[in-house]
Motif scaffolding. Structure first.
Motif, short mmCIF file in Angstrom:
data_model
loop_
_atom_site.label_atom_id
_atom_site.label_comp_id
_atom_site.label_asym_id
_atom_site.label_seq_id
_atom_site.Cartn_x
_atom_site.Cartn_y
_atom_site.Cartn_z
N ALA A 1 1.23 8.44 2.08
CA ALA A 1 1.18 7.03 2.45
C ALA A 1 0.56 6.79 3.82
CB ALA A 1 2.58 6.41 2.37
N PRO A 2 0.88 7.58 4.87
CA PRO A 2 0.26 7.32 6.18
C PRO A 2 -1.26 7.35 6.14
CG PRO A 2 2.13 8.79 6.44
CD PRO A 2 1.91 8.64 4.98
N LEU A 3 -1.83 8.28 5.39
CA LEU A 3 -3.29 8.38 5.32
C LEU A 3 -3.89 7.19 4.58
CD1 LEU A 3 -3.71 12.18 4.51
CD2 LEU A 3 -3.42 11.04 6.70
N LEU A 4 -3.24 6.77 3.50
CA LEU A 4 -3.75 5.62 2.75
C LEU A 4 -3.67 4.35 3.59
CD1 LEU A 4 -4.94 5.42 -0.08
CD2 LEU A 4 -2.73 4.63 -0.90
N LEU A 5 -2.62 4.22 4.37
CA LEU A 5 -2.46 3.04 5.23
C LEU A 5 -3.52 3.02 6.33
CD1 LEU A 5 1.42 3.12 5.45
CD2 LEU A 5 0.10 1.16 4.67
N LEU B 1 8.52 -0.43 9.80
CA LEU B 1 7.84 -0.06 11.04
C LEU B 1 6.79 1.01 10.80
CD1 LEU B 1 10.77 -0.02 13.61
CD2 LEU B 1 9.02 -1.76 13.30
N GLU B 2 7.13 2.04 10.03
CA GLU B 2 6.18 3.14 9.81
C GLU B 2 4.95 2.66 9.05
OE1 GLU B 2 8.27 6.25 7.87
OE2 GLU B 2 9.51 6.76 9.61
N THR B 3 5.14 1.88 8.01
CA THR B 3 3.98 1.41 7.24
C THR B 3 3.11 0.48 8.09
OG1 THR B 3 5.35 -0.38 6.32
CG2 THR B 3 5.13 1.62 5.01
N SER B 4 3.72 -0.41 8.84
CA SER B 4 2.94 -1.34 9.67
C SER B 4 2.20 -0.61 10.78
CB SER B 4 3.87 -2.40 10.27
OG SER B 4 4.55 -3.12 9.26
N VAL B 5 2.85 0.41 11.35
CA VAL B 5 2.24 1.13 12.46
C VAL B 5 1.00 1.89 12.00
CG1 VAL B 5 2.61 3.23 13.82
CG2 VAL B 5 4.19 1.32 14.02
N PHE B 6 1.06 2.56 10.87
CA PHE B 6 -0.10 3.30 10.40
C PHE B 6 -1.24 2.37 10.02
CE2 PHE B 6 2.94 6.84 9.82
CZ PHE B 6 2.22 7.82 10.48
N ALA B 7 -0.91 1.22 9.46
CA ALA B 7 -1.97 0.24 9.18
C ALA B 7 -2.59 -0.27 10.48
CB ALA B 7 -1.40 -0.92 8.37
N LEU B 8 -1.77 -0.48 11.50
CA LEU B 8 -2.27 -0.93 12.80
C LEU B 8 -3.24 0.06 13.42
CD1 LEU B 8 0.78 -2.55 14.63
CD2 LEU B 8 -1.42 -3.62 14.17
N ILE B 9 -3.02 1.35 13.18
CA ILE B 9 -3.92 2.36 13.74
C ILE B 9 -5.33 2.12 13.24
CG2 ILE B 9 -4.50 4.82 13.68
CD1 ILE B 9 -1.52 5.44 13.68
N GLY B 10 -5.49 1.94 11.94
CA GLY B 10 -6.83 1.70 11.40
C GLY B 10 -7.42 0.38 11.87
N ILE C 1 0.84 -1.21 0.00
CA ILE C 1 0.00 0.00 0.00
C ILE C 1 0.87 1.25 0.00
CG2 ILE C 1 -1.69 1.31 1.35
CD1 ILE C 1 -2.80 -1.38 2.31
N ALA C 2 1.94 1.24 0.80
CA ALA C 2 2.84 2.39 0.83
C ALA C 2 3.50 2.60 -0.54
CB ALA C 2 3.91 2.19 1.90
N GLY C 3 3.85 1.50 -1.21
CA GLY C 3 4.41 1.63 -2.55
C GLY C 3 3.40 2.20 -3.54
N ALA D 1 3.62 14.73 8.87
CA ALA D 1 3.81 16.16 8.62
C ALA D 1 5.15 16.44 7.96
CB ALA D 1 3.68 16.93 9.92
N THR D 2 6.23 15.84 8.49
CA THR D 2 7.54 16.08 7.90
C THR D 2 7.67 15.47 6.52
OG1 THR D 2 8.37 14.15 9.13
CG2 THR D 2 8.74 16.30 10.10
N ALA D 3 6.98 14.35 6.29
CA ALA D 3 6.99 13.76 4.95
C ALA D 3 6.36 14.72 3.94
CB ALA D 3 6.24 12.43 4.95
N ILE D 4 5.25 15.34 4.34
CA ILE D 4 4.60 16.32 3.46
C ILE D 4 5.48 17.55 3.30
CG2 ILE D 4 2.60 17.86 3.28
CD1 ILE D 4 0.97 15.69 4.72
N ALA D 5 6.11 17.99 4.39
CA ALA D 5 6.97 19.17 4.34
C ALA D 5 8.11 18.98 3.35
CB ALA D 5 7.51 19.48 5.73
#
Length: 532
Positions: free
Chosen positions: A27-31, A271-280, A16-18, A128-132
């Protein structure tokens, strides 16, 4: 959670991140959206967020890699705004949001409301920093957001512990809370200061890149565990050690740096991709057992808490931006003038993340044999705040940045500074080369000596060429064309080595040795292209 479920989470999150890179959605929002959609799909495993895993095993490496990529000098230059956000704002948000939640939600004790305030106080600046960076925001805003995210978790976790102690009736006073906060903060910094020098010495002493990278992977966990063992802030210990190691990374062997960068990029991505998916995926857990609060009523409270979180951040950011400048001539002289756009962006970039959820899930179910007051509602409000900030602020931050027309980074000025630095370094290298070649112990055939001179000359000219005109047909600079052709001829050599192996004219071991040499050359060309 079994091994197959964990592998599936990582694989799907990475896919999904790809895919997100081909869309305008971060990517965080899509995840998070994918996690929300998958939460009720039949057959999807039960992914419960375990704070005993997230805080000691996921948070340290994420903080470590973020701190390694940060600039110690930039953070020191922006220490005041970073401290006001990472410490002052988090404490202010804990009290303000907690008190507002106490007023909004009937029968929610003030102590439990302050626990909620501490839980949702720290923004997660990954998105936020990714968007920045993606939109080319000025480096100072990106540095402030990064610095906030490095330290605010430590402030929030300590504030949560104090609020939780008050909620369970341990009679914590204001003086006791301040003392606990100071001990945790100073202790975490102290542990980091004690560990950073011997760890760096050990990294420099090891000569085997594999051992050095194994040590690199262990460092954040060692720093975090050592600090937590003495009841200090593990977060601050990790950040202090990583900032020191990142600032002195040039002293480590080049092979270690290359491997370490690749390893940590992979770790952070997984870690980042898995963590954002875990939130949802936590949705089923937070809507379960709301108790006396109906779904509609809980959603109304969630909207109120979300608005409180957004407003409280702006209430803090604007005075924290302008009051120090109005009160101190020294601040006005040392720091650049700040317009309206910068605090608006910093205020809106207050998205919450997995740390808030992990802290919320660590709230005890019972206290002295009785249920923690409104625990499930606190979980629900934390979840809705995290989702609300990620979706609402995450989706609107890019258009807000464009609408404010904040001046982006001056890429031409940066390229000019890079060219001047490279030119100065190349001249020093040429002088050193001539000194070495003048020594009879370093005698080389003239073609090899000329090759060394050519490499230095091309390195010096490469950046200057980017400032000049490109190829009228391809738009490439001469250096871009050089790298493209170099990779093409390397690929031709690689095909020959594979053919010779298939024809049994060389064995596999020899082929791997030859291919490794080509891989190193291609990696160097790729890194030059990426840096440009």
């Amino acid at each position: 959670m079994d091994a197959l479920s964990l592998v599936a989470l990582v694989a799907v999150s990475a896919a999904i991140a790809g895919a997100a890179r081909r869309t305008p959605v971060p990517a965080p929002l899509l995840l998070v959206a994918a996690g929300l959609a998958a939460a009720y799909v039949p057959g999807v495993p039960d992914y419960t967020l375990d704070p005993h895993i997230v805080l000691p095993l996921v948070l340290p490496p994420l903080l470590h890699t973020a701190a390694l990529d940060s600039s110690y000098l930039d953070l020191r230059a922006n220490l005041r705004p970073v401290a006001l956000l990472s410490v002052g704002y988090v404490l202010f948000a804990t009290l303000a949001v907690g008190y507002l939640a106490h007023l909004m939600v009937p029968d929610l004790p003030l102590t439990a409301a302050l626990v909620l305030g501490a839980v949702i106080a720290p923004p997660d600046a990954v998105a936020a920093t990714a968007i920045a960076r993606r939109l080319g925001l000025p480096g100072r805003i990106t540095t402030i957001l990064q610095g906030e995210s490095l330290v605010n978790d430590a402030t929030a976790i300590t504030a949560y512990k104090v609020a939780l102690a008050a909620a369970v009736g341990e009679g914590v006073s204001w003086a006791g809370g301040i003392t606990e906060f100071a001990v945790a903060a100073l202790g975490g910094i102290g542990v980091g200061l004690v560990l950073m020098v011997p760890i760096h010495w050990l990294r420099r002493s090891l000569r085997e890149p594999l051992l050095q990278n194994t040590l690199s992977l262990l460092i954040p966990f060692v720093a975090y565990a050592a600090a937590e063992r003495v009841h200090a802030s593990g977060v601050l210990a990790v950040v202090v050690v990583a900032l020191y190691l990142g600032h002195r990374s040039w002293q480590v062997d080049f092979a270690t740096r290359l491997q370490e960068e690749a390893v940590w990029k992979m770790v952070a991505f997984v870690l980042e991709t898995s963590v954002f998916a875990l939130i949802g995926l936590q949705l089923p857990h937070v809507v379960r057992d709301l108790g006396a609060y109906g779904t509609g009523e809980a959603l109304l409270y969630a909207a109120g808490v979300f608005l409180a979180v957004v407003v409280v951040r702006f209430v803090w950011v604007f005075p924290a931006t302008y009051l120090p400048r109005a009160m101190s001539r020294r601040v006005r002289e040392r720091e650049p003038a700040v317009g309206l756009a910068s605090p608006v962006i910093v205020g809106w970039a207050g998205m919450r993340g997995v740390v808030s959820l992990a802290i919320a899930f660590s709230i005890p179910v019972t206290v002295a044999g009785e249920a923690f007051p409104a625990r499930n509602l606190v979980l629900f409000l934390t979840f809705t705040t995290v989702i609300g900030t990620l979706v609402v602020q995450g989706l609107t931050l890019p258009p807000l940045i464009r609408a404010l027309k904040l001046p982006g980074r001056d890429t031409r000025a940066e390229t000019l500074a890079e060219a001047q630095a490279q030119s100065e370094a190349s001249r020093a290298a040429e002088r050193r080369l001539e000194e070495l070649l003048a020594d009879e112990r370093n005698t080389l055939p003239e073609p090899l000596a000329d090759r060394l001179r050519t490499v230095l000359e091309r390195r010096r000219n490469a950046v200057w060429e980017r400032l000049g005109a490109g190829n009228p047909v391809t738009g490439e600079s001469a250096d871009d064309t050089y790298r493209r052709l170099a990779r093409a001829v390397i690929e031709a050599e690689r095909e020959v080595f594979v053919r010779l192996r298939d024809e049994r004219r060389i064995d596999d071991e020899m082929m791997r040795t030859l291919l490794r040499r080509l891989d190193l050359e291609e990696a160097a060309a790729y890194r030059e292209a990426a840096d440009d």
